[in-house]
Design a protein around this motif. Structure first.
Motif, mmCIF file in Angstrom:
data_model
loop_
_atom_site.group_PDB
_atom_site.id
_atom_site.type_symbol
_atom_site.label_atom_id
_atom_site.label_comp_id
_atom_site.label_asym_id
_atom_site.label_seq_id
_atom_site.Cartn_x
_atom_site.Cartn_y
_atom_site.Cartn_z
ATOM 1 N N LEU A 10 66.971 63.506 36.270
ATOM 2 C CA LEU A 10 66.376 64.615 35.525
ATOM 3 C C LEU A 10 66.118 64.225 34.077
ATOM 4 O O LEU A 10 65.166 64.701 33.449
ATOM 5 N N ASN A 11 66.924 63.333 33.545
ATOM 6 C CA ASN A 11 66.783 62.911 32.154
ATOM 7 C C ASN A 11 65.488 62.140 31.916
ATOM 8 O O ASN A 11 65.064 61.961 30.776
ATOM 9 N N LYS A 12 64.853 61.672 32.978
ATOM 10 C CA LYS A 12 63.584 60.960 32.840
ATOM 11 C C LYS A 12 62.440 61.907 32.477
ATOM 12 O O LYS A 12 61.377 61.458 32.055
ATOM 13 N N ASP A 13 62.653 63.209 32.671
ATOM 14 C CA ASP A 13 61.641 64.199 32.308
ATOM 15 C C ASP A 13 61.605 64.322 30.783
ATOM 16 O O ASP A 13 62.608 64.706 30.162
ATOM 17 N N PRO A 14 60.488 64.012 30.149
ATOM 18 C CA PRO A 14 60.435 64.060 28.675
ATOM 19 C C PRO A 14 60.612 65.455 28.098
ATOM 20 O O PRO A 14 60.909 65.599 26.908
ATOM 21 N N LYS A 15 60.459 66.493 28.914
ATOM 22 C CA LYS A 15 60.604 67.858 28.416
ATOM 23 C C LYS A 15 62.055 68.303 28.337
ATOM 24 O O LYS A 15 62.352 69.329 27.727
ATOM 25 N N ILE A 16 62.966 67.562 28.959
ATOM 26 C CA ILE A 16 64.373 67.936 28.983
ATOM 27 C C ILE A 16 65.093 67.292 27.814
ATOM 28 O O ILE A 16 64.998 66.082 27.603
ATOM 29 N N ASP A 17 65.808 68.096 27.060
ATOM 30 C CA ASP A 17 66.579 67.588 25.926
ATOM 31 C C ASP A 17 67.761 66.769 26.448
ATOM 32 O O ASP A 17 68.578 67.256 27.232
#
Length: 527
Positions: free
Chosen positions: A499-506
């Motif tokens: 999930l951390n690969k999603d640039p929108k997630i802090d």
């Protein structure tokens, strides 16, 4: 030793008390520490604090840089690498050049080499000071990420300038071609050394039968080892520590246990807090000795203070000018990533904020104290005491003037009022937790269907996750069920890593959730 040890212990107690006071007053603790050190330095009977210039970098810089590289979001650094890189390298060089030209023009006896030496010392903003001050200011995550990334890298660029300037002062000449090759080796060799040693340390953590205290002790050794090895082969120890720290940080789930990660967080936080506090107190405690040096050189204190004001003005002006240049360049070449603001007036005020966050601190002091007392030919190092005094004035002025007025500036201009993020942190956190529960429920369901209905523990966990309740009935949990629960926790880590690969997630939200998972695993061990 018997007189120095109580003094050192008293310093630690003072750091704790001043930090408490700073939190009550809602101001950055470095400001109070510097002022306290200055006041205490004039008390009679106190031992003089003297640090070997050859050891100042080695004692303080490696752990401070290492801890910063572990806490920073590498994903945010990649996202904003252009502006971070420009501030960490181009702006630092521009600032050092500006200081060199002004010092050469207005300070008697200052050559360009000495000007670049002073510029390399005072050009990097301090991460600790900026972080402590912005803690009381509501600024966007984007700005915080840029400031953190810049502070991590600008130390390396400024210290490279510092090293070349030292050589120029000592030899009286500067050869561009050897300097370019040396610069290339310092950068590439430093990064390569840090990555290689970090990989070796990862293997050591994974293959050796270490418990949690041993893991933590090894992490305390790692930054010093990276720095020392890089310096021995004449490349950048700072870049070695930063690159190695980022490499280890990205793999912390691979080679550290949950116990090690939880305990190391507290150990490192306390260790770095004491180091920072000691350095900021030393800034104030060093002043009397610096003033004595100025008297010996017959430099009036008022004149030296004036030089400090001039250099501080140059630093602030250069950073603000660079901030506006970066905004204009973004507007021309990449208008899609222009800063978001409710009005054009606020958008064009944002560089003023970024320019006003250039507080100086630990690195500048360490570099100034690292100036050798004598040249290789035995002569006294020119203008050393004046450079130290100017550095002290710069640190004090930027902390007091910029540090105390930054919250007022943000509130008065209303720069960030009404700014809407794509998703609020709380909304993102709730979506992440919901996705995590659904992912674990699906994992348990598939595992249950595959392995049959013989495992009562699996059925219990499946019902609990399906009901979106906490995994209870801890008292009835047998070893088999515990092993299954640990597997569930590991699946959660894998899900969050993806999930951390999603640039929108802090990334900070991801780390908070991973910390909660580590705590849950530790709770299982004592059931």
């Amino acid at each position: 030793m018997h007189t120095l040890l109580p003094f050192l212990l008293a310093m630690i107690v003072a750091i704790v008390l001043l930090n408490m006071w700073a939190n009550l007053l809602k101001i950055a603790y470095p400001i109070l520490l510097v002022v306290a050190g200055l006041v205490v330095s004039f008390l009679p009977g106190l031992p003089r604090v003297r640090i070997n210039p050859d050891l100042i970098f080695f004692i303080f810089l490696p752990p401070l840089l290492f801890e910063a590289s572990w806490t920073i979001s590498f994903k945010e650094m990649r996202k904003w690498w252009r502006i971070i890189g420009s501030f960490a390298f181009l702006v630092v060089f521009f600032t050092a050049l500006s200081v060199a030209l002004v010092a050469n023009q207005f300070i008697p006896g200052f050559t360009l080499a000495l000007g670049f030496l002073l510029g390399g010392i005072v050009s990097p903003p301090d991460a600790v000071s900026t972080g402590a001050i912005t803690k009381f200011v509501a600024i966007p995550k984007t700005t915080s990420a840029i400031l953190a990334g810049e502070s991590l890298l600008n130390d390396a660029s400024s210290l490279i300038i510092f090293r070349f300037a030292l050589v120029a002062v000592g030899t009286g000449q500067f050869l561009w071609q050897p300097a370019a090759l040396s610069f290339l080796w310092m950068v590439l060799g430093g990064v390569g050394t840090g990555l290689l040693l970090a990989w070796i340390f990862v293997q050591a953590h994974k293959r050796l039968p270490l418990d949690a205290p041993s893991h933590i002790a090894l992490t305390l050794v790692e930054p010093y080892c990276m720095y020392w090895v890089a310096e021995q082969i004449h490349c950048s120890g700072v870049l070695a520590v930063v690159s190695g720290g980022l490499f280890l940080s990205a793999r912390r789930l691979v080679f550290l246990t949950s116990t090690s990660r939880i305990q190391s967080l507290s150990v490192w936080e306390s260790f770095v807090f004491i180091l920072n506090g000691v350095v900021f107190l030393i800034i104030g405690l060093e002043l009397p000795e610096i003033i004595e040096g100025l008297h010996a050189q017959r430099i009036p204190i008022g004149t030296a203070i004036g030089y400090g004001f001039v250099v501080t003005g140059v630093l602030i002006a250069a950073r603000i000018l660079s901030s506006y240049a970066a905004l204009v360049a973004t507007w021309i070449f990449r208008p899609r990533v222009m800063p978001r603001a409710r009005t054009n007036r606020r958008r064009w005020l944002m560089p003023l904020l970024l320019g006003w966050t250039g507080m100086r601190g630990v690195v500048s002091l360490a570099a100034a104290l690292a100036i050798p007392i004598a040249l290789e030919n035995g002569g006294a190092f020119p203008q050393r005491n004046l450079i130290l005094f100017i550095t002290f004035v710069v640190i004090l002025l930027t902390l007091l003037v910029q540090g105390l007025t930054l919250p007022y500036l943000v509130a008065r201009t209303g720069l960030f009022e009404g700014l809407q993020e794509e998703e609020s942190l709380e909304s993102t956190r709730q979506k992440m937790k919901l996705g995590l529960k659904q992912h674990i429920h699906q994992f348990l369901k598939e595992k249950h269907e595959k392995e049959g209905t013989s495992q009562a523990g699996m059925e219990t966990l499946l019902k609990q996750w399906e009901a979106r309740a906490k995994a209870g009935a801890d008292s009835g949990m047998n070893e088999k069920t515990k092993a299954l629960f640990v597997e569930v926790l590991e699946v959660q880590r894998q899900y969050l890593t993806e999930l951390n690969k999603d640039p929108k997630i802090d990334e900070e939200l991801i780390r908070q959730q991973l910390y909660q998972i580590d705590l849950e695993e530790e709770r299982l061990k004592i059931i």
